[in-house]
Design an enzyme around this catalytic site. Structure first.
Site, PDB file in Angstrom:
ATOM      1  N   ARG A  46       0.853  -1.196   0.000  1.00 45.13           N
ATOM      2  CA  ARG A  46       0.000   0.000   0.000  1.00 45.13           C
ATOM      3  C   ARG A  46       0.889   1.246   0.000  1.00 45.13           C
ATOM      4  O   ARG A  46       0.650   2.202  -0.706  1.00 45.13           O
ATOM      5  CB  ARG A  46      -0.959  -0.008   1.207  1.00 45.13           C
ATOM      6  CG  ARG A  46      -1.652   1.346   1.408  1.00 45.13           C
ATOM      7  CD  ARG A  46      -2.937   1.285   2.237  1.00 45.13           C
ATOM      8  NE  ARG A  46      -2.903   0.377   3.356  1.00 45.13           N
ATOM      9  CZ  ARG A  46      -2.185   0.574   4.489  1.00 45.13           C
ATOM     10  NH1 ARG A  46      -1.467   1.665   4.643  1.00 45.13           N
ATOM     11  NH2 ARG A  46      -2.202  -0.329   5.448  1.00 45.13           N
ATOM     12  N   TYR A  98     -16.863  16.387 -15.063  1.00 42.92           N
ATOM     13  CA  TYR A  98     -17.257  14.978 -15.174  1.00 42.92           C
ATOM     14  C   TYR A  98     -18.340  14.636 -14.135  1.00 42.92           C
ATOM     15  O   TYR A  98     -18.230  15.052 -12.978  1.00 42.92           O
ATOM     16  CB  TYR A  98     -16.010  14.103 -14.967  1.00 42.92           C
ATOM     17  CG  TYR A  98     -16.287  12.633 -14.964  1.00 42.92           C
ATOM     18  CD1 TYR A  98     -16.655  11.976 -16.137  1.00 42.92           C
ATOM     19  CD2 TYR A  98     -16.205  11.887 -13.796  1.00 42.92           C
ATOM     20  CE1 TYR A  98     -16.920  10.614 -16.136  1.00 42.92           C
ATOM     21  CE2 TYR A  98     -16.460  10.529 -13.790  1.00 42.92           C
ATOM     22  CZ  TYR A  98     -16.817   9.898 -14.956  1.00 42.92           C
ATOM     23  OH  TYR A  98     -17.083   8.557 -14.958  1.00 42.92           O
ATOM     24  N   ASP A 170      -7.927  18.337 -14.158  1.00 41.98           N
ATOM     25  CA  ASP A 170      -8.259  17.019 -14.684  1.00 41.98           C
ATOM     26  C   ASP A 170      -7.898  17.040 -16.165  1.00 41.98           C
ATOM     27  O   ASP A 170      -8.553  17.687 -16.977  1.00 41.98           O
ATOM     28  CB  ASP A 170      -9.761  16.743 -14.475  1.00 41.98           C
ATOM     29  CG  ASP A 170     -10.174  15.352 -14.933  1.00 41.98           C
ATOM     30  OD1 ASP A 170      -9.509  14.798 -15.829  1.00 41.98           O
ATOM     31  OD2 ASP A 170     -11.176  14.820 -14.417  1.00 41.98           O
ATOM     32  N   LYS A 195      -9.027   5.929 -19.418  1.00 41.91           N
ATOM     33  CA  LYS A 195      -9.358   6.436 -20.742  1.00 41.91           C
ATOM     34  C   LYS A 195      -8.136   6.333 -21.660  1.00 41.91           C
ATOM     35  O   LYS A 195      -7.652   5.256 -21.893  1.00 41.91           O
ATOM     36  CB  LYS A 195      -9.900   7.855 -20.612  1.00 41.91           C
ATOM     37  CG  LYS A 195     -10.908   8.039 -19.463  1.00 41.91           C
ATOM     38  CD  LYS A 195     -12.202   7.259 -19.637  1.00 41.91           C
ATOM     39  CE  LYS A 195     -13.038   7.190 -18.365  1.00 41.91           C
ATOM     40  NZ  LYS A 195     -13.395   8.474 -17.756  1.00 41.91           N
TER      41      LYS A 195
HETATM   42  C1  PLP Z   1     -13.865   8.890 -16.451  1.00 41.17           C
HETATM   43  C2  PLP Z   1     -13.477  10.200 -15.925  1.00 41.17           C
HETATM   44  C3  PLP Z   1     -13.199  10.378 -14.559  1.00 41.17           C
HETATM   45  C4  PLP Z   1     -13.364   9.256 -13.561  1.00 41.17           C
HETATM   46  O1  PLP Z   1     -12.444   8.241 -13.768  1.00 41.17           O
HETATM   47  P1  PLP Z   1     -12.710   6.688 -13.429  1.00 41.17           P
HETATM   48  O2  PLP Z   1     -11.452   6.042 -13.864  1.00 41.17           O
HETATM   49  O3  PLP Z   1     -13.911   6.258 -14.195  1.00 41.17           O
HETATM   50  O4  PLP Z   1     -12.937   6.611 -11.956  1.00 41.17           O
HETATM   51  C5  PLP Z   1     -12.782  11.619 -14.139  1.00 41.17           C
HETATM   52  N1  PLP Z   1     -12.657  12.655 -15.001  1.00 41.17           N
HETATM   53  C6  PLP Z   1     -12.916  12.517 -16.310  1.00 41.17           C
HETATM   54  C7  PLP Z   1     -12.749  13.700 -17.215  1.00 41.17           C
HETATM   55  C8  PLP Z   1     -13.330  11.300 -16.816  1.00 41.17           C
HETATM   56  O5  PLP Z   1     -13.603  11.183 -18.125  1.00 41.17           O
END
Ligand code: PLP
Length: 377
Positions: A46, A98, A170, A195
């Protein structure tokens, strides 16, 4: 080292002990100590794991950061970053953030008295105007999901510096290949690596890079305390994904350009949201702060019924949530990714029932266009 080379030679490559060219998967939870408290850098997975550490070093390199961190999902990364704040602090957030981030702030972290408000951060003056006495951070998504709104990172960074606020970005849509927010003055950059970074629809994960030793220490403390870490197998899959990130992004963007051109000439399509279009309000800023426009776009077909028809008639676009994979995906944000946002608020934001979002993949562009043509007809 330039971006493409970094994808291959950044971070820790291979294994010193054996000469293995790929970082091994250290499927281990604990490590032998020579004497109590005397260990070779790892004591418990961890706190630190060599495979995860290799990945964390790559993301720090790709984002030009001081240190990197890997989490079990994008949301785990965002939650852990928010844990740097305290009860009664206030965060300014991009308004079409998001859906999961919206839910986290509105329905979970509000219970711990973390205060927030939503602002169209593409207007820096609106950000400045909403700063309160207890504001501690600005959380930006650019480009946004699903309307691809663009926020000027340098301008917001300037505001954040003047008011001593943490700037968190982000960077999921742009990826570190196209955009490095830390270079524009952000303090923390994060990704849903589920993604583009993973890129193959086979792993859920989140990555963070920070710009200072202090933030690195603080976030490691949170990561170890909260424990939302990424496992070694998934860490390895992400490193494998990163090797081809540059190639995938180039191919995806080339396909996206062709699809946008096709949509521009189709009668049924009203609004097209893509920062690569000179008519897009954020185009000039995007050109300034990113080297590419990416593979996400949205367009309006006017009604939920029409959107349903298109979705029901495509063959190569997979109807699915998520984005950023090698295969093209199609979705209706109002019914899927943004369903957790109340309809009234969706309408305010421009996320209409007829809005279709595409995540363009690396198939042959001509097949993708023929597919859309058929579905739209
Ligand atoms: C998918 C997404 C998230 C969340 O991520 P997860 O891996 O699904 O928890 C956060 N920000 C954006 C812009 C996203 O497309």
């Amino acid at each position: 080292m330039r971006a493409k080379t970094k994808m291959i030679h950044g971070g820790i490559t291979g294994d010193e002990q054996t000469g293995a060219v790929s970082v091994p998967i250290y499927q281990v939870s604990t490590y032998k100590q020579e004497s109590a408290g005397n260990h070779g850098g790892y004591e418990y997975s961890r706190t630190g794991n060599p495979t995860r550490h290799a990945l964390e070093t790559v993301i720090a390199d790709l984002e030009n950061g001081e240190a990197g961190f890997a989490f079990g999902s994008g949301m785990a990364a965002i939650t852990s970053v928010m844990m740097l704040l305290h009860a009664d602090d206030h965060v300014i957030m991009t308004d079409d953030v998001y859906g999961g981030s919206y839910r986290l702030m509105t329905s979970v972290l509000n219970r711990f008295k973390l205060d927030h408000n939503y602002v169209d951060t593409s207007y820096p003056e609106k950000v400045e105007a909403s700063i309160q006495e207890n504001t501690k951070a600005i959380f930006i998504e650019t480009p946004t999901n699903p309307l691809l709104k663009v926020t000027d990172l340098s301008k917001i960074a300037q505001i954040a510096k003047e008011h001593e606020l943490l700037l968190i970005v982000d960077n999921t849509f742009a990826t570190p290949y196209w955009q490095q927010p830390l270079d524009h003055g952000a303090d923390i950059v994060l990704h849903s690596a589920t993604k583009y970074i993973g890129g193959h629809s086979d792993v859920v994960s989140g990555l963070v890079a920070v710009n200072s030793a202090k933030l690195a220490e603080d976030l490691h403390f949170i990561q170890n305390s909260v424990g939302a870490v990424l496992g070694p197998q998934d860490s390895w899959l992400l490193m494998r994904g990163i090797k081809t990130l540059a190639l995938r992004m180039e191919a995806i963007e080339a396909n996206t350009k062709k699809i946008v051109e096709f949509l521009q000439n189709h009668d049924l399509v009203s609004n097209i949201y893509y920062p690569g279009l000179t008519s897009h309000p954020g185009h000039d800023i995007a050109v300034n702060q990113a080297t590419g426009f990416g593979g996400m776009l949205s367009f309006d077909v006017g009604s939920a019924e029409r959107a349903d028809k298109v979705l029901g008639n495509v063959e190569y676009f997979t109807l699915a949530e998520s984005l950023g994979a090698v295969e093209s995906l199609i979705s209706v944000p109002a019914k899927m990714t943004h369903a957790s946002i109340p309809r009234e608020r969706r309408q305010e934001l421009g996320i209409t029932d007829g809005l279709i979002r595409l995540s363009v993949g690396i198939e042959d562009a001509d097949d993708l266009i023929e597919d859309l043509q058929k579905a739209l007809d």
